[in-house]
Structure formats: structure tokens, C-alpha cells
Design a protein around this motif. Structure first.
Motif, PDB file in Angstrom:
ATOM      1  N   GLU A 262       0.830  -1.217   0.000  1.00  0.00           N
ATOM      2  CA  GLU A 262       0.000   0.000   0.000  1.00  0.00           C
ATOM      3  C   GLU A 262       0.867   1.271   0.000  1.00  0.00           C
ATOM      4  O   GLU A 262       0.428   2.333  -0.450  1.00  0.00           O
ATOM      5  CB  GLU A 262      -0.975   0.016   1.191  1.00  0.00           C
ATOM      6  CG  GLU A 262      -0.340   0.203   2.576  1.00  0.00           C
ATOM      7  CD  GLU A 262       0.299  -1.062   3.136  1.00  0.00           C
ATOM      8  OE1 GLU A 262       0.237  -2.116   2.478  1.00  0.00           O
ATOM      9  OE2 GLU A 262       0.876  -0.990   4.238  1.00  0.00           O
ATOM     10  N   ALA A 263       2.105   1.142   0.459  1.00  0.00           N
ATOM     11  CA  ALA A 263       3.001   2.309   0.491  1.00  0.00           C
ATOM     12  C   ALA A 263       3.351   2.786  -0.919  1.00  0.00           C
ATOM     13  O   ALA A 263       3.817   3.917  -1.105  1.00  0.00           O
ATOM     14  CB  ALA A 263       4.288   1.965   1.254  1.00  0.00           C
ATOM     15  N   TYR A 264       3.131   1.935  -1.911  1.00  0.00           N
ATOM     16  CA  TYR A 264       3.462   2.306  -3.291  1.00  0.00           C
ATOM     17  C   TYR A 264       2.646   3.514  -3.745  1.00  0.00           C
ATOM     18  O   TYR A 264       3.084   4.289  -4.593  1.00  0.00           O
ATOM     19  CB  TYR A 264       3.224   1.105  -4.213  1.00  0.00           C
ATOM     20  CG  TYR A 264       3.786   1.296  -5.603  1.00  0.00           C
ATOM     21  CD1 TYR A 264       5.135   1.541  -5.803  1.00  0.00           C
ATOM     22  CD2 TYR A 264       2.961   1.243  -6.728  1.00  0.00           C
ATOM     23  CE1 TYR A 264       5.661   1.721  -7.068  1.00  0.00           C
ATOM     24  CE2 TYR A 264       3.479   1.426  -8.000  1.00  0.00           C
ATOM     25  CZ  TYR A 264       4.825   1.660  -8.164  1.00  0.00           C
ATOM     26  OH  TYR A 264       5.342   1.858  -9.423  1.00  0.00           O
ATOM     27  N   GLY A 265       1.465   3.675  -3.160  1.00  0.00           N
ATOM     28  CA  GLY A 265       0.624   4.830  -3.497  1.00  0.00           C
ATOM     29  C   GLY A 265       1.348   6.155  -3.283  1.00  0.00           C
ATOM     30  O   GLY A 265       1.168   7.108  -4.049  1.00  0.00           O
ATOM     31  N   ASP A 266       2.190   6.211  -2.255  1.00  0.00           N
ATOM     32  CA  ASP A 266       2.944   7.445  -1.977  1.00  0.00           C
ATOM     33  C   ASP A 266       3.931   7.754  -3.097  1.00  0.00           C
ATOM     34  O   ASP A 266       4.111   8.910  -3.480  1.00  0.00           O
ATOM     35  CB  ASP A 266       3.713   7.323  -0.649  1.00  0.00           C
ATOM     36  CG  ASP A 266       2.768   7.274   0.548  1.00  0.00           C
ATOM     37  OD1 ASP A 266       1.596   7.693   0.376  1.00  0.00           O
ATOM     38  OD2 ASP A 266       3.195   6.811   1.614  1.00  0.00           O
ATOM     39  N   LEU A 267       4.577   6.700  -3.592  1.00  0.00           N
ATOM     40  CA  LEU A 267       5.527   6.912  -4.694  1.00  0.00           C
ATOM     41  C   LEU A 267       4.796   7.334  -5.966  1.00  0.00           C
ATOM     42  O   LEU A 267       5.247   8.206  -6.697  1.00  0.00           O
ATOM     43  CB  LEU A 267       6.321   5.624  -4.962  1.00  0.00           C
ATOM     44  CG  LEU A 267       7.405   5.258  -3.963  1.00  0.00           C
ATOM     45  CD1 LEU A 267       8.084   3.955  -4.370  1.00  0.00           C
ATOM     46  CD2 LEU A 267       8.437   6.363  -3.842  1.00  0.00           C
ATOM     47  N   VAL A 268       3.668   6.697  -6.213  1.00  0.00           N
ATOM     48  CA  VAL A 268       2.886   7.040  -7.411  1.00  0.00           C
ATOM     49  C   VAL A 268       2.471   8.509  -7.344  1.00  0.00           C
ATOM     50  O   VAL A 268       2.613   9.262  -8.308  1.00  0.00           O
ATOM     51  CB  VAL A 268       1.638   6.135  -7.533  1.00  0.00           C
ATOM     52  CG1 VAL A 268       0.784   6.560  -8.730  1.00  0.00           C
ATOM     53  CG2 VAL A 268       2.045   4.680  -7.671  1.00  0.00           C
ATOM     54  N   ARG A 269       2.009   8.918  -6.158  1.00  0.00           N
ATOM     55  CA  ARG A 269       1.564  10.315  -5.997  1.00  0.00           C
ATOM     56  C   ARG A 269       2.740  11.278  -6.187  1.00  0.00           C
ATOM     57  O   ARG A 269       2.603  12.328  -6.806  1.00  0.00           O
ATOM     58  CB  ARG A 269       0.942  10.493  -4.599  1.00  0.00           C
ATOM     59  CG  ARG A 269       0.069  11.713  -4.439  1.00  0.00           C
ATOM     60  CD  ARG A 269      -0.620  11.720  -3.091  1.00  0.00           C
ATOM     61  NE  ARG A 269      -1.645  10.693  -2.983  1.00  0.00           N
ATOM     62  CZ  ARG A 269      -2.881  10.804  -3.471  1.00  0.00           C
ATOM     63  NH1 ARG A 269      -3.236  11.893  -4.113  1.00  0.00           N
ATOM     64  NH2 ARG A 269      -3.750   9.826  -3.343  1.00  0.00           N
ATOM     65  N   SER A 270       3.898  10.909  -5.681  1.00  0.00           N
ATOM     66  CA  SER A 270       5.067  11.793  -5.779  1.00  0.00           C
ATOM     67  C   SER A 270       5.529  12.003  -7.217  1.00  0.00           C
ATOM     68  O   SER A 270       5.990  13.074  -7.587  1.00  0.00           O
ATOM     69  CB  SER A 270       6.245  11.207  -4.999  1.00  0.00           C
ATOM     70  OG  SER A 270       5.934  11.111  -3.651  1.00  0.00           O
ATOM     71  N   TYR A 271       5.428  10.938  -8.010  1.00  0.00           N
ATOM     72  CA  TYR A 271       6.023  11.005  -9.357  1.00  0.00           C
ATOM     73  C   TYR A 271       4.982  11.060 -10.476  1.00  0.00           C
ATOM     74  O   TYR A 271       5.359  11.089 -11.650  1.00  0.00           O
ATOM     75  CB  TYR A 271       6.954   9.812  -9.565  1.00  0.00           C
ATOM     76  CG  TYR A 271       8.224   9.951  -8.761  1.00  0.00           C
ATOM     77  CD1 TYR A 271       9.259  10.761  -9.207  1.00  0.00           C
ATOM     78  CD2 TYR A 271       8.373   9.318  -7.534  1.00  0.00           C
ATOM     79  CE1 TYR A 271      10.405  10.921  -8.467  1.00  0.00           C
ATOM     80  CE2 TYR A 271       9.522   9.469  -6.777  1.00  0.00           C
ATOM     81  CZ  TYR A 271      10.535  10.271  -7.254  1.00  0.00           C
ATOM     82  OH  TYR A 271      11.685  10.437  -6.510  1.00  0.00           O
TER      83      TYR A 271
END
Lengths: 155, 197
Positions: free
Chosen positions: B20-29
Motif C-alpha cells: 500500500e506504500a506504493y501509493g505514496d511513490l505514485v503520488r510523488s512522481y
């Protein structure tokens, strides 16, 4: 540095990565060359048109993240799991296991008979494989073996 | 630098099973990847689809990410390669030559670069700019987009493209020169249709 070489470096002048020597040369050239000054200024005008900043609303971003995460969630295994990281090796392991099974099942049994092996030696318990071993002293030796050995010695 | 450390922590979390932490990376980039795709592919729908595919592809490859480069550099490599694949598939169907473009769109291009057409909408401007960019080579377009669209430093571009800093300087300069020559060509030729008539 030639005019062509300066042109290759003059954008880097505005953007950073030039050595002190290069910077001096390019700055001096720009001071003297109107063509290069115009080219630099022209690019600064054209770039925002060619590469406009995109706008993404918060809701668009939320939808995008949700779509990606839904697709990620649909993948079978978490990214760091054993199955995911070693998935590439499964066909190899399967093939190796099949090959071992075929070897064990289909290969004819082989009996190794050393040149100096005789029935007498074997029965006396001193065949080449067991020479030097006093089987009666080996812990856990099957009692039946000792029986055979003793009866053979007595013969 | 802070972003890089934060990315590494998030990547570690994901590799430990917290997908679920992948959402943060997606949002960042998201914006950067989408901007790059849009610049390379010239089409919002295609760009959105490509950006999604890139993030899914990156997630699936994350187990192999060892942290030798920053997550950002690694993601841009995936992004650049994905867009080049799409462009190559497109180019197998159709190649745009500069001469053909000037012949066909000379009037609109002249209006665009000479700013004589106040009625031209932003959308039309965008399409025309895209058409000019579409005549560049893949290498030139990639390096220009990384620098101008995403504002990456030369060193990061060199890492993404796996080339030297001097190569980045050279490619960027040649790409800019090519674009400027084409813009100047349109301005000098005026309206090709009128000139022919």
C-alpha cells in the motif's frame, strides 16, 4: 574553442555543469557573438511553448493513484515475496526435478565389483568397501549383519 | 536528497510487503511521469495510459531494485524506455518528415511561431509544438524532454540515459539547435502555401 564548440556548451552555461575554464570561455564568446546571444534568448522564449507545464487537479491525481493501486493489487503476489522474486527460477527447478526423477527411474541399476572382491572376502566381512572396519564395534549395526558375519566366519 | 532518502524508505517498506506504500511513490512522481509521457506521445489519453503502465511495470520490477541509483533515476529509465517503445511501434506505421510537415502545415506553423494569429487556441499551439517535436530523432526528443519538461539536472539525465555528461551537453545543444533551425525555417519561408500560389 570554436564557435560550434561554444554553441554546444552555451546552454550548459545557464544550467550549471561547466568547468570554470569553460564558463569563462563561453561567457567571453557570448559577450562578443550576437548570433549566440540570440540563439540563447530565442530558446528561452520557445521552450515554454514546446514544453508547457502540465496541470493535474487533486481529484485527477487521486483517480490516477487509485487506478494504479487497483492494478497493482490485482497482481498475484506482493513485490518482495519469495514467489515473486524467484518466479523466474520455477521452470528451471521443475525441469531439474523431472530430470532427476527420470534418471532415478529409468537408469539400470549398476553393481560395482572391485577386481579383488571375492565371495570369501565378502562373507568374511573384509570386502574392499569394509576393509578395516570391525562391524561388531560399530554402534547401531544391524544385529542380523553380525549374525551373518559370525556364521560365515565359522564356516 | 531528502526525497531520495524518503523514496528508499518507502521502497524498503514495499519490499517488506507493505504494498500500500506504493501509493505514496505514485503520488510523488505522477505529474513528472505524466508530463514526460505527454511530451513524448503528444496525446493526453495515450500519456495517461502509458503513465499507468509505467507505474505498474515499476511495481512489478521493484523486487529487483537494489538502490544502486535513486528511485527517481530508475523510474525515469523505465519511463523513457516505455515511451520509446510506444514511439517505435507508432513509427513503424508512420514517419513524419520535416519537409512533409512544412508542406502540409506551413501556414499554421508560421502563425504559431510569429504570433500573428491571436485567434489560435492553446490546444492548436500545443498540437503544432508537438508536431515540431515529433520530427526530432528519439535521442534528441528524449534528452530535451528530460531537461525541459522535467527540469532534470545534466548528471541525472546522464545516469538515466547511461551516457557521459559531455554526451548530454552535446545532445541537448544539437537538439535545441535543430528545433531553432526549424522554427527559423518556418519564419523565413513565411507561408509556404501562399509562396507557392
Amino acid at each position: 574553442m570554436t564557435h560550434e564548440e561554444i554553441q554546444l556548451k552555451m546552454f550548459a552555461l545557464c544550467e550549471g555543469p561547466l568547468t570554470a575554464k569553460e564558463r569563462t570561455l563561453v561567457e567571453r564568446h557570448l559577450g562578443e557573438c550576437e548570433d549566440c546571444r540570440e540563439a540563447l534568448a530565442g530558446w528561452k522564449e520557445a521552450a515554454p511553448l514546446l514544453f508547457p507545464r502540465i496541470s493535474v487537479s487533486e481529484s485527477q491525481e487521486d483517480r490516477f493513484v487509485a487506478s494504479v493501486m487497483a492494478r497493482v493489487g490485482a497482481t498475484q503476489e506482493p513485490v518482495g515475496s519469495f514467489g515473486s522474486s524467484l518466479r523466474w527460477a520455477l521452470p528451471l527447478l521443475g525441469t531439474a526435478a523431472l530430470a532427476l526423477w527420470m534418471l532415478a527411474t529409468l537408469a539400470p541399476p549398476q553393481t560395482v565389483t572391485p577386481a579383488n572382491a571375492t565371495v570369501e572376502n565378502f562373507l568374511a566381512g573384509d570386502s574392499p568397501e569394509v576393509l578395516g572396519t570391525n562391524w561388531s564395534n560399530v554402534p547401531g549395526t544391524h544385529p542380523g549383519f553380525q549374525t551373518v558375519s559370525l556364521s560365515s566366519s565359522g564356516r | 536528497m531528502e526525497r531520495t532518502i524518503e523514496d528508499r524508505q518507502i521502497v524498503q517498506l514495499i519490499q517488506d510487503g507493505h504494498s500500500e506504500a506504493y501509493g505514496d511513490l505514485v503520488r510523488s512522481y505522477h505529474k513528472k511521469v505524466l508530463g514526460y509521457c505527454l511530451s513524448m506521445l503528444n496525446n493526453r489519453t495515450d500519456a495517461e495510459e502509458a503513465a499507468q503502465d509505467i507505474f505498474v511495470k515499476a511495481y512489478q520490477a521493484l523486487a529487483r531494485f537494489k538502490g544502486d541509483s535513486s528511485f527517481s533515476t530508475w523510474l525515469y529509465r523505465i519511463t523513457a524506455n516505455h515511451c520509446l517503445d510506444i514511439l517505435r511501434k507508432r513509427n513503424r506505421r508512420k514517419t513524419v518528415s520535416w519537409d512533409a510537415l512544412v508542406e502540409k502545415e506551413g501556414e499554421r506553423m508560421h502563425a504559431l511561431v510569429s504570433a500573428n494569429d491571436p485567434g489560435a487556441s492553446r490546444l492548436e499551439d500545443r498540437q503544432m509544438a508537438d508536431r515540431i517535436l515529433s520530427t526530432l530523432t528519439e535521442d534528441h526528443r528524449t534528452v530535451l524532454t528530460l531537461r525541459e519538461q522535467d527540469g532534470l539536472e545534466y548528471q541525472e539525465i546522464a545516469e538515466i540515459l547511461n551516457c557521459s555528461l559531455d554526451a548530454v551537453k552535446g545532445r541537448l545543444a544539437r537538439a535545441r539547435k535543430q528545433v531553432q533551425e526549424r522554427l527559423a525555417q518556418v519564419l523565413e519561408s513565411g507561408n509556404p502555401r501562399n509562396a507557392e500560389g
